[in-house]
Motif scaffolding. Structure first.
Motif, PDB file in Angstrom:
ATOM      1  N   UNK A   1       5.523 -23.519   1.991  1.00  0.00           N
ATOM      2  CA  UNK A   1       5.881 -22.274   2.445  1.00  0.00           C
ATOM      3  C   UNK A   1       6.635 -21.393   1.570  1.00  0.00           C
ATOM      4  N   UNK A   2       7.571 -21.965   0.731  1.00  0.00           N
ATOM      5  CA  UNK A   2       8.092 -21.030  -0.381  1.00  0.00           C
ATOM      6  C   UNK A   2       7.069 -20.620  -1.337  1.00  0.00           C
ATOM      7  N   UNK A   3       6.055 -21.413  -1.750  1.00  0.00           N
ATOM      8  CA  UNK A   3       5.167 -20.830  -2.507  1.00  0.00           C
ATOM      9  C   UNK A   3       4.183 -20.079  -1.864  1.00  0.00           C
ATOM     10  N   UNK A   4       3.998 -20.242  -0.696  1.00  0.00           N
ATOM     11  CA  UNK A   4       3.192 -19.280   0.057  1.00  0.00           C
ATOM     12  C   UNK A   4       3.596 -17.845   0.322  1.00  0.00           C
ATOM     13  N   UNK A   5       4.887 -17.658   0.327  1.00  0.00           N
ATOM     14  CA  UNK A   5       5.652 -16.288   0.503  1.00  0.00           C
ATOM     15  C   UNK A   5       5.209 -15.526  -0.740  1.00  0.00           C
TER      16      UNK A   5
ATOM     17  N   UNK B   1       2.555 -12.257  -0.680  1.00  0.00           N
ATOM     18  CA  UNK B   1       3.103 -10.953  -0.965  1.00  0.00           C
ATOM     19  C   UNK B   1       2.207 -10.232  -1.925  1.00  0.00           C
ATOM     20  N   UNK B   2       1.448 -10.918  -2.783  1.00  0.00           N
ATOM     21  CA  UNK B   2       0.750 -10.313  -3.763  1.00  0.00           C
ATOM     22  C   UNK B   2      -0.643 -10.302  -2.983  1.00  0.00           C
ATOM     23  N   UNK B   3      -1.065 -11.136  -2.275  1.00  0.00           N
ATOM     24  CA  UNK B   3      -2.428 -10.907  -1.510  1.00  0.00           C
ATOM     25  C   UNK B   3      -2.487  -9.715  -0.542  1.00  0.00           C
TER      26      UNK B   3
ATOM     27  N   UNK C   1      -0.830  -6.848  -1.071  1.00  0.00           N
ATOM     28  CA  UNK C   1      -0.963  -5.538  -1.981  1.00  0.00           C
ATOM     29  C   UNK C   1      -2.195  -5.452  -2.448  1.00  0.00           C
ATOM     30  N   UNK C   2      -2.849  -6.699  -3.073  1.00  0.00           N
ATOM     31  CA  UNK C   2      -4.191  -6.744  -3.544  1.00  0.00           C
ATOM     32  C   UNK C   2      -5.142  -6.492  -2.704  1.00  0.00           C
ATOM     33  N   UNK C   3      -5.277  -7.170  -1.568  1.00  0.00           N
ATOM     34  CA  UNK C   3      -6.317  -7.377  -0.728  1.00  0.00           C
ATOM     35  C   UNK C   3      -6.251  -6.941   0.708  1.00  0.00           C
ATOM     36  N   UNK C   4      -5.227  -7.000   1.225  1.00  0.00           N
ATOM     37  CA  UNK C   4      -4.874  -6.455   2.664  1.00  0.00           C
ATOM     38  C   UNK C   4      -4.731  -5.029   2.685  1.00  0.00           C
ATOM     39  N   UNK C   5      -3.961  -4.512   1.678  1.00  0.00           N
ATOM     40  CA  UNK C   5      -3.656  -3.462   1.749  1.00  0.00           C
ATOM     41  C   UNK C   5      -2.780  -2.627   2.643  1.00  0.00           C
ATOM     42  N   UNK C   6      -2.587  -1.330   2.486  1.00  0.00           N
ATOM     43  CA  UNK C   6      -1.518  -0.550   3.320  1.00  0.00           C
ATOM     44  C   UNK C   6      -2.531   0.068   4.552  1.00  0.00           C
ATOM     45  N   UNK C   7      -2.195  -0.288   5.617  1.00  0.00           N
ATOM     46  CA  UNK C   7      -3.222   0.009   6.909  1.00  0.00           C
ATOM     47  C   UNK C   7      -3.131   1.279   7.135  1.00  0.00           C
ATOM     48  N   UNK C   8      -1.995   1.991   6.788  1.00  0.00           N
ATOM     49  CA  UNK C   8      -1.861   3.542   7.261  1.00  0.00           C
ATOM     50  C   UNK C   8      -2.619   4.405   6.399  1.00  0.00           C
ATOM     51  N   UNK C   9      -2.361   3.913   4.881  1.00  0.00           N
ATOM     52  CA  UNK C   9      -3.358   4.660   4.217  1.00  0.00           C
ATOM     53  C   UNK C   9      -5.091   4.307   4.505  1.00  0.00           C
TER      54      UNK C   9
END
Length: 461
Positions: free
Chosen positions: A272-276, A280-282, A284-292
């Motif tokens: 779980x700690x590693x997954x956090x 967080x990186x995923x 920003x890089x993949x999921x992205x900002x849904x509002x933008x």
């Protein structure tokens, strides 16, 4: 700022008003129960430095509502006016308009019913952000009165129900709870009530998310003025800790990502700690900002629909269909985000409920926000950094203090004998089925524990 001044003719009033203007840099000032009309009203307003104003004239030295402002970039237009309220539209240069209603409800219940009916009719047709502020001369529950005779529960329920029927939310307050200091009758404590307040519809609340109502000190009147202000001093969201977002699981790449980064050869907590960090990186890089992403999709759809070839070009038609499908997916994710933040325990079927959950989340955020704290010397702390230092130091002192533990003497206590079967059951290791049953009983979007993963993550994965 809204202020029931109980008369504006005195020099003391003008001196206090100028101090409020100097200290708080007020954009719009609403004065109630002015008891002055005609040329005298205009002379007092201009003497206070206001260039623009709207007046509902006082009648025979009673009542009176003034809306005053200085800035020529603010335009306020009257939509409806009577002795108990002025309903206006406010627009600042190059910004979307919103509606403002200055309220001075009559002290007489029969007269108040007229204003409630009128505002309720306005609410049914209201399509813009809307703020109501002033002296409502009503309380909505027992917490809004202290002293005096027992409260009239029926009138409280009627007022609370009226707020609900109009689709309004109470913006709350900081500082003093009671805004009116009343008389002291024989045999009773002095009466205090929260008569002055600010209400808004969900559109206004979401438009001005940082707005708070600060109740100012009472001077030269028996009413405290509520000041509506933008609170920026205690925004501590920078560096906020990781928390799993339920909407991430709606992304098609989430499941493969989880399978790739979940390691079978290390402990569960370590995973779980590693997954956090990986999530967080995923994000920003993949999921992205849904509002933008939502704004980009809406702009592209708008561009297609403005095209000269719209309706004649198969490529544009197919592109519009695909973009609308992407937009629906983004809107589903946005709804999931605000549902979690609102802490609601249910989801309404039918139309999309993003606006409802967003409003609930904003209200909850405002209630949970710490605006000020009192230190050991009874001084108020309001600055952001001072608040942080005060909280950290308080907990440091709490956990550094030496605690003297006195052993509990149980020599003379008769303990009951437990059944051997009960003892064995208490020592048994829980089965996988029992753990699963317990997990499924937890609310999916309840506040997460120390690991920052809500129950929905474990249920779905």
């Amino acid at each position: 700022m809204s202020w029931n001044v109980r008369g504006v003719a005195s020099c003391a009033f003008r001196r206090t008003l100028k101090e409020f203007l100097r200290q708080y840099n007020l954009d719009i000032v609403i004065l109630l129960e002015t008891k002055v009309s005609g040329n005298n009203a205009r002379r007092i307003i201009q003497g206070a430095g206001f260039n623009y104003f709207i007046i509902e004239e006082a009648q025979s030295f009673i009542r009176g509502i003034w809306i005053c402002w200085k800035d020529n970039s603010i335009s306020i237009t009257t939509l409806e006016s009577n002795q108990q309220f002025i309903h206006t539209r406010v627009q600042r240069h190059n910004q979307d308009p919103w509606c403002l209603t200055a309220v001075y409800a009559s002290p007489q219940p029969n007269n108040r019913r007229v204003i409630w009916q009128s505002i309720e009719r306005t609410a049914k047709n209201m399509g813009e952000p809307w703020l109501l502020i002033g002296d409502f001369n009503e309380i909505k529950d027992g917490t809004e009165k202290k002293g005096g005779r027992p409260i009239d529960l029926r009138m409280c329920r009627n007022f609370a129900n009226w707020i609900d029927r109009c689709g309004l939310v109470d913006l709350g307050f900081i500082e003093t709870r009671f805004t009116w200091r009343g008389p002291q009758w024989e045999g009773y404590d002095r009466v205090f009530k929260r008569l002055d307040r600010a209400l808004s519809n969900p559109s206004w609340r979401t438009k001005f998310q940082e707005a708070v109502v600060k109740v100012l000190p009472r001077t030269k009147s028996d009413h405290h003025p509520p000041l509506l202000m933008k609170n920026e001093g205690t925004d501590c969201r920078n560096g906020r800790p990781f928390i799993f977002e339920a909407m991430w699981s709606m992304h098609p790449d989430f499941r493969p990502f989880l399978e790739k980064h979940w390691k079978e050869d290390i402990m569960f907590i370590q995973n779980l700690n590693s997954l956090k960090k990986d999530l967080s990186k995923w994000n920003k890089e993949v999921f992205g900002n849904i509002f933008k992403t939502k704004r980009r999709l809406l702009n592209r759809i708008n561009g297609i629909q403005k095209s000269i070839s719209y309706g004649k070009n198969h490529f544009l038609d197919n592109l519009e269909t695909n973009l609308k499908r992407e937009l629906e997916d983004i809107l589903d994710k946005e709804e999931a985000l605000w549902l979690k933040k609102s802490r609601e325990q249910w989801m309404v079927e039918g139309d999309r409920n993003t606006k409802f959950y967003h409003t609930k989340a904003i209200i909850r955020r405002r209630k949970n926000k710490i605006h000020k704290l009192r230190d050991a010397n009874e001084n108020w702390i309001e600055e952001k950094q001072e608040l942080k230092d005060h909280i950290i130091n308080s907990y440091k002192r709490l956990y550094q203090e030496e605690v003297i533990i006195t052993p509990l003497r149980i020599d003379n206590i008769n303990m009951p004998n437990l059944d051997p079967l009960v003892c064995r059951n208490m020592e048994m290791i829980p089965t996988d089925m029992e753990i699963k049953k317990l997990l499924l009983s937890i609310g999916s979007l309840k506040a997460p524990g120390e690991d920052r993963f809500p129950a929905i993550f474990f249920k779905n994965n």
